[in-house]
Design a protein around this motif. Structure first.
Motif, PDB file in Angstrom:
ATOM      1  N   SER A  62      41.045  41.821  38.583  1.00  0.00           N
ATOM      2  CA  SER A  62      41.708  42.183  37.334  1.00  0.00           C
ATOM      3  C   SER A  62      41.212  43.508  36.765  1.00  0.00           C
ATOM      4  CB  SER A  62      41.531  41.073  36.293  1.00  0.00           C
ATOM      5  OG  SER A  62      40.154  40.858  36.056  1.00  0.00           O
ATOM      6  N   ASP A  63      39.997  43.912  37.122  1.00  0.00           N
ATOM      7  CA  ASP A  63      39.510  45.212  36.660  1.00  0.00           C
ATOM      8  C   ASP A  63      38.486  45.755  37.640  1.00  0.00           C
ATOM      9  OD1 ASP A  63      36.797  44.332  35.979  1.00  0.00           O
ATOM     10  OD2 ASP A  63      37.720  43.321  34.272  1.00  0.00           O
ATOM     11  N   ALA A  64      38.076  47.000  37.421  1.00  0.00           N
ATOM     12  CA  ALA A  64      37.185  47.694  38.358  1.00  0.00           C
ATOM     13  C   ALA A  64      35.819  47.029  38.468  1.00  0.00           C
ATOM     14  CB  ALA A  64      37.027  49.147  37.940  1.00  0.00           C
ATOM     15  N   GLN A  65      35.433  46.254  37.457  1.00  0.00           N
ATOM     16  CA  GLN A  65      34.122  45.596  37.491  1.00  0.00           C
ATOM     17  C   GLN A  65      34.089  44.420  38.463  1.00  0.00           C
ATOM     18  OE1 GLN A  65      31.548  46.957  35.879  1.00  0.00           O
ATOM     19  NE2 GLN A  65      32.986  48.548  35.280  1.00  0.00           N
ATOM     20  N   GLN A  66      35.250  43.940  38.875  1.00  0.00           N
ATOM     21  CA  GLN A  66      35.310  42.756  39.729  1.00  0.00           C
ATOM     22  C   GLN A  66      35.775  43.074  41.148  1.00  0.00           C
ATOM     23  OE1 GLN A  66      37.828  39.891  37.876  1.00  0.00           O
ATOM     24  NE2 GLN A  66      36.596  39.712  36.046  1.00  0.00           N
ATOM     25  N   LEU A  67      35.687  44.316  41.564  1.00  0.00           N
ATOM     26  CA  LEU A  67      36.160  44.656  42.908  1.00  0.00           C
ATOM     27  C   LEU A  67      35.351  43.918  43.957  1.00  0.00           C
ATOM     28  CD1 LEU A  67      36.842  48.478  42.723  1.00  0.00           C
ATOM     29  CD2 LEU A  67      38.501  46.647  42.942  1.00  0.00           C
ATOM     30  N   PRO A  68      36.001  43.090  44.759  1.00  0.00           N
ATOM     31  CA  PRO A  68      35.272  42.375  45.799  1.00  0.00           C
ATOM     32  C   PRO A  68      35.180  43.205  47.073  1.00  0.00           C
ATOM     33  CG  PRO A  68      37.540  41.680  45.822  1.00  0.00           C
ATOM     34  CD  PRO A  68      37.399  42.695  44.700  1.00  0.00           C
ATOM     35  N   VAL A  69      34.297  42.788  47.931  1.00  0.00           N
ATOM     36  CA  VAL A  69      34.270  43.331  49.284  1.00  0.00           C
ATOM     37  C   VAL A  69      35.059  42.348  50.123  1.00  0.00           C
ATOM     38  CG1 VAL A  69      32.825  43.871  51.265  1.00  0.00           C
ATOM     39  CG2 VAL A  69      32.056  44.457  48.961  1.00  0.00           C
ATOM     40  N   LEU A  70      36.059  42.847  50.768  1.00  0.00           N
ATOM     41  CA  LEU A  70      36.918  41.998  51.580  1.00  0.00           C
ATOM     42  C   LEU A  70      36.829  42.503  53.018  1.00  0.00           C
ATOM     43  CD1 LEU A  70      38.902  39.642  51.376  1.00  0.00           C
ATOM     44  CD2 LEU A  70      40.707  41.317  51.058  1.00  0.00           C
ATOM     45  N   PRO A  71      35.923  41.927  53.810  1.00  0.00           N
ATOM     46  CA  PRO A  71      35.722  42.450  55.160  1.00  0.00           C
ATOM     47  C   PRO A  71      36.866  42.118  56.103  1.00  0.00           C
ATOM     48  CG  PRO A  71      34.388  40.501  54.835  1.00  0.00           C
ATOM     49  CD  PRO A  71      35.058  40.795  53.511  1.00  0.00           C
ATOM     50  N   ILE A  72      37.150  43.076  56.972  1.00  0.00           N
ATOM     51  CA  ILE A  72      38.095  42.859  58.074  1.00  0.00           C
ATOM     52  C   ILE A  72      37.242  43.036  59.327  1.00  0.00           C
ATOM     53  CG2 ILE A  72      40.173  43.664  59.226  1.00  0.00           C
ATOM     54  CD1 ILE A  72      41.055  44.867  56.530  1.00  0.00           C
ATOM     55  N   VAL A  73      36.970  41.952  60.001  1.00  0.00           N
ATOM     56  CA  VAL A  73      36.038  41.997  61.123  1.00  0.00           C
ATOM     57  C   VAL A  73      36.716  41.615  62.429  1.00  0.00           C
ATOM     58  CG1 VAL A  73      34.013  41.527  59.690  1.00  0.00           C
ATOM     59  CG2 VAL A  73      35.261  39.630  60.689  1.00  0.00           C
ATOM     60  N   GLY A  74      36.139  42.096  63.508  1.00  0.00           N
ATOM     61  CA  GLY A  74      36.643  41.767  64.835  1.00  0.00           C
ATOM     62  C   GLY A  74      36.178  42.812  65.827  1.00  0.00           C
ATOM     63  N   MET A  75      36.380  42.520  67.084  1.00  0.00           N
ATOM     64  CA  MET A  75      35.958  43.455  68.123  1.00  0.00           C
ATOM     65  C   MET A  75      36.838  44.704  68.100  1.00  0.00           C
ATOM     66  SD  MET A  75      37.280  41.312  71.406  1.00  0.00           S
ATOM     67  CE  MET A  75      37.828  42.512  72.574  1.00  0.00           C
TER      68      MET A  75
END
Length: 118
Positions: A62-75
């Motif tokens: 909802s705002d810049a203070q809550q930006l999550p890290v959303l990893p995209i992983v794989g070979m």
């Protein structure tokens, strides 16, 4: 076995005759930096993943203070960067986030260095 040893001895003698020396060379894998521009002409079978990631980003941030890290992983070779570019350039993300930046994160991740680079 004897024949193999004779071949190896012949190779070692040639090395000495030509004054060749053993030298260990440490090679570093080439690092490529990525950009936010989608470089693939057409991407197949990633619409579902793109939509899921966009919904997560839009619905739970909802705002810049809550930006999550959303990893995209794989070979390597699974088009993780392409998927990230698709999400970054999605119209819903463009409308929801202002400003947006693209940062290429390498293996030697240093948060302060990345922030200064922006």
């Amino acid at each position: 076995m004897k024949e193999m040893m004779e071949k190896l001895d012949a190779i070692a003698k040639e090395r000495m005759d030509f004054h060749l020396q053993e030298k260990l060379i440490e090679r570093q894998a080439a690092r490529r930096e990525t950009g936010s521009i989608l470089t693939e002409p057409q991407v197949y079978r990633r619409d579902k993943e793109e939509d899921e990631i966009v919904k997560i980003l839009i619905n739970y941030v909802s705002d810049a203070q809550q930006l999550p890290v959303l990893p995209i992983v794989g070979m390597g070779g699974l088009r993780k960067t392409t998927l990230a570019q698709m999400v970054f350039n999605d119209q819903r993300v463009i409308q929801h986030f202002d400003p947006k930046i693209w940062v290429c994160v390498s293996d030697n991740f240093e948060e302060k260095r990345l922030i200064k680079a922006c």
